[in-house]
Design a protein around this motif. Structure first.
Motif, PDB file in Angstrom:
ATOM      1  N   UNK A  46      40.867  48.399  41.313  1.00  0.00           N
ATOM      2  CA  UNK A  46      41.100  46.958  41.387  1.00  0.00           C
ATOM      3  C   UNK A  46      41.780  46.557  42.689  1.00  0.00           C
ATOM      4  N   UNK A  47      42.625  47.414  43.210  1.00  0.00           N
ATOM      5  CA  UNK A  47      43.351  47.086  44.438  1.00  0.00           C
ATOM      6  C   UNK A  47      42.405  46.859  45.602  1.00  0.00           C
ATOM      7  N   UNK A  48      41.369  47.673  45.738  1.00  0.00           N
ATOM      8  CA  UNK A  48      40.414  47.497  46.828  1.00  0.00           C
ATOM      9  C   UNK A  48      39.475  46.323  46.570  1.00  0.00           C
ATOM     10  N   UNK A  49      39.116  46.115  45.317  1.00  0.00           N
ATOM     11  CA  UNK A  49      38.181  45.036  44.997  1.00  0.00           C
ATOM     12  C   UNK A  49      38.801  43.661  45.223  1.00  0.00           C
ATOM     13  N   UNK A  50      40.042  43.472  44.813  1.00  0.00           N
ATOM     14  CA  UNK A  50      40.659  42.145  44.900  1.00  0.00           C
ATOM     15  C   UNK A  50      40.788  41.678  46.343  1.00  0.00           C
ATOM     16  N   UNK A  51      41.151  42.571  47.234  1.00  0.00           N
ATOM     17  CA  UNK A  51      41.271  42.197  48.642  1.00  0.00           C
ATOM     18  C   UNK A  51      39.911  41.877  49.243  1.00  0.00           C
ATOM     19  N   UNK A  52      38.905  42.679  48.899  1.00  0.00           N
ATOM     20  CA  UNK A  52      37.570  42.460  49.460  1.00  0.00           C
ATOM     21  C   UNK A  52      37.000  41.120  49.017  1.00  0.00           C
ATOM     22  N   UNK A  53      37.218  40.740  47.770  1.00  0.00           N
ATOM     23  CA  UNK A  53      36.652  39.494  47.261  1.00  0.00           C
ATOM     24  C   UNK A  53      37.214  38.272  47.986  1.00  0.00           C
ATOM     25  N   UNK A  73      50.246  33.872  42.143  1.00  0.00           N
ATOM     26  CA  UNK A  73      50.741  35.162  41.691  1.00  0.00           C
ATOM     27  C   UNK A  73      52.114  35.040  41.018  1.00  0.00           C
ATOM     28  N   UNK A  74      52.994  34.309  41.631  1.00  0.00           N
ATOM     29  CA  UNK A  74      54.348  34.164  41.077  1.00  0.00           C
ATOM     30  C   UNK A  74      54.337  33.461  39.718  1.00  0.00           C
ATOM     31  N   UNK A  75      53.654  32.306  39.584  1.00  0.00           N
ATOM     32  CA  UNK A  75      53.578  31.703  38.237  1.00  0.00           C
ATOM     33  C   UNK A  75      52.837  32.589  37.242  1.00  0.00           C
ATOM     34  N   UNK A  76      51.803  33.313  37.708  1.00  0.00           N
ATOM     35  CA  UNK A  76      51.073  34.200  36.812  1.00  0.00           C
ATOM     36  C   UNK A  76      51.948  35.318  36.283  1.00  0.00           C
ATOM     37  N   UNK A  77      52.808  35.870  37.130  1.00  0.00           N
ATOM     38  CA  UNK A  77      53.712  36.931  36.688  1.00  0.00           C
ATOM     39  C   UNK A  77      54.697  36.409  35.648  1.00  0.00           C
ATOM     40  N   UNK A  78      55.187  35.187  35.859  1.00  0.00           N
ATOM     41  CA  UNK A  78      56.105  34.580  34.885  1.00  0.00           C
ATOM     42  C   UNK A  78      55.388  34.366  33.555  1.00  0.00           C
ATOM     43  N   UNK A 154      40.810  36.578  39.873  1.00  0.00           N
ATOM     44  CA  UNK A 154      40.580  38.030  39.848  1.00  0.00           C
ATOM     45  C   UNK A 154      41.669  38.752  40.643  1.00  0.00           C
ATOM     46  N   UNK A 155      42.050  38.190  41.775  1.00  0.00           N
ATOM     47  CA  UNK A 155      43.104  38.794  42.593  1.00  0.00           C
ATOM     48  C   UNK A 155      44.405  38.877  41.793  1.00  0.00           C
ATOM     49  N   UNK A 156      44.739  37.798  41.092  1.00  0.00           N
ATOM     50  CA  UNK A 156      45.996  37.752  40.356  1.00  0.00           C
ATOM     51  C   UNK A 156      45.981  38.743  39.195  1.00  0.00           C
ATOM     52  N   UNK A 157      44.894  38.780  38.423  1.00  0.00           N
ATOM     53  CA  UNK A 157      44.818  39.704  37.293  1.00  0.00           C
ATOM     54  C   UNK A 157      44.851  41.156  37.766  1.00  0.00           C
ATOM     55  N   UNK A 158      44.182  41.428  38.882  1.00  0.00           N
ATOM     56  CA  UNK A 158      44.205  42.791  39.425  1.00  0.00           C
ATOM     57  C   UNK A 158      45.594  43.156  39.931  1.00  0.00           C
ATOM     58  N   UNK A 159      46.255  42.200  40.550  1.00  0.00           N
ATOM     59  CA  UNK A 159      47.605  42.453  41.063  1.00  0.00           C
ATOM     60  C   UNK A 159      48.604  42.652  39.928  1.00  0.00           C
ATOM     61  N   UNK A 160      48.387  41.978  38.808  1.00  0.00           N
ATOM     62  CA  UNK A 160      49.295  42.098  37.671  1.00  0.00           C
ATOM     63  C   UNK A 160      49.101  43.402  36.900  1.00  0.00           C
ATOM     64  N   UNK A 161      48.010  44.116  37.166  1.00  0.00           N
ATOM     65  CA  UNK A 161      47.777  45.368  36.458  1.00  0.00           C
ATOM     66  C   UNK A 161      48.926  46.351  36.675  1.00  0.00           C
ATOM     67  N   UNK A 165      50.670  46.582  33.139  1.00  0.00           N
ATOM     68  CA  UNK A 165      50.075  47.727  32.445  1.00  0.00           C
ATOM     69  C   UNK A 165      50.771  49.027  32.827  1.00  0.00           C
ATOM     70  N   UNK A 166      50.956  49.235  34.117  1.00  0.00           N
ATOM     71  CA  UNK A 166      51.527  50.506  34.573  1.00  0.00           C
ATOM     72  C   UNK A 166      53.039  50.560  34.354  1.00  0.00           C
ATOM     73  N   UNK A 167      53.733  49.584  34.886  1.00  0.00           N
ATOM     74  CA  UNK A 167      55.201  49.648  34.852  1.00  0.00           C
ATOM     75  C   UNK A 167      55.768  49.357  33.468  1.00  0.00           C
ATOM     76  N   UNK A 168      55.302  48.280  32.835  1.00  0.00           N
ATOM     77  CA  UNK A 168      55.890  47.874  31.561  1.00  0.00           C
ATOM     78  C   UNK A 168      55.329  48.687  30.401  1.00  0.00           C
ATOM     79  N   UNK A 169      53.995  48.740  30.272  1.00  0.00           N
ATOM     80  CA  UNK A 169      53.398  49.387  29.109  1.00  0.00           C
ATOM     81  C   UNK A 169      53.473  50.908  29.189  1.00  0.00           C
ATOM     82  N   UNK A 170      52.947  51.486  30.273  1.00  0.00           N
ATOM     83  CA  UNK A 170      52.928  52.951  30.316  1.00  0.00           C
ATOM     84  C   UNK A 170      54.328  53.537  30.384  1.00  0.00           C
ATOM     85  N   UNK A 171      55.124  53.064  31.361  1.00  0.00           N
ATOM     86  CA  UNK A 171      56.444  53.663  31.512  1.00  0.00           C
ATOM     87  C   UNK A 171      57.354  53.311  30.341  1.00  0.00           C
ATOM     88  N   UNK A 172      57.138  52.151  29.716  1.00  0.00           N
ATOM     89  CA  UNK A 172      57.891  51.852  28.505  1.00  0.00           C
ATOM     90  C   UNK A 172      57.557  52.837  27.399  1.00  0.00           C
TER      91      UNK A 172
END
Length: 240
Positions: A46-53, A73-78, A154-161, A165-172
């Motif tokens: 997703x990291x490569x796709x979001x920038x390319x789009x 991005x900031x409002x989406x994260x909130x 798409x950029x925002x959803x990919x950036x929020x992954x 998903x990684x930091x909160x869900x997996x590491x939690x």
């Protein structure tokens, strides 16, 4: 003469460096390692796709990224943090994991197979053209962000992954099921999995670009993301 009170090493020196995992711990470590690999694999794709789009779109460029990060991005994260908090107050962590993963994977499915093929009719070209005629040149990135709102989402959803998903869900989850002594040995190996997943994501994304045209390669990469995400959910379910 050997001192009777001298502690016996848990592993040999090389074993402690390369593979500090007991055989009886494999049932816990291996699925967690694969789960981390799959989640990080999706992050790399997703990291490569979001920038390319957003960068390669017509009348757009790298100047659009700062505007996306500030205005969307900031409002989406909130918003995503609020959703996670609300779900956590009502559901078990297992159900929160399924719900958040389903939210992300459903979005990527809809984007690839419904929204992206109809992107020309969905983009706000007329409204963006009117803004472009009245706003200074320095706002070209802001106008591109609005014009290609589909790519922006798409950029925002990919950036929020990564943070969700990684930091909160997996590491939690990892911190819940891993003891301190295990964490000292396991977490370093998870970093190795991250490096392997990056190489795998790069190689498979390159093959997708070779096998298909622009639209086809994007669809193939989204299928990789969806496949890895479904496998991650399956492994998480098996661990429970």
């Amino acid at each position: 003469m050997t001192e009777l009170n001298e502690p016996v090493p848990e592993f040999s020196r090389w074993r402690a460096f390369l593979w500090p995992v007991h055989g009886f711990e494999m049932k816990k470590f291996l699925p967690m390692f694969i789960l981390f690999f799959l989640i990080f694999f999706d992050y790399n794709v997703l990291r490569t796709m979001k920038d390319a789009l957003v960068v390669t779109a017509k009348s757009s460029g790298a100047e659009v990224i700062p505007f996306i990060k500030v205005w969307v991005m900031f409002p989406g994260a909130i918003l995503m943090t609020w959703i996670f908090t609300r779900l956590s107050n009502r559901l078990s962590f297992e159900m929160v994991f399924y719900s958040i993963m389903a939210l992300f994977l459903t979005y990527f499915f809809l984007f690839a197979f419904i929204a992206y093929p109809a992107r020309e009719s969905l983009h706000l070209n007329a409204f963006a053209d009117s803004l472009q005629s009245s706003m200074p040149t320095g706002f070209m990135g802001f106008i591109a962000m609005i014009r290609y709102w589909l790519f922006t989402s798409f950029y925002v959803m990919s950036e929020l992954w990564s943070p969700i998903i990684l930091s909160v869900l997996f590491w939690g989850f990892a911190n819940q099921v891993t003891r301190i002594g295990e964490a000292k040995r396991f977490y370093g190996l998870f970093g190795v999995g991250a490096n392997i997943s990056g190489a795998a994501a790069g190689a498979l994304s390159y093959l997708c670009c070779l096998w298909g045209r622009n639209d086809d390669s994007m669809t193939l990469q989204i299928l990789l993301v969806l496949g890895a995400g479904v496998l991650a959910i399956g492994i998480f379910r098996w661990m429970h």
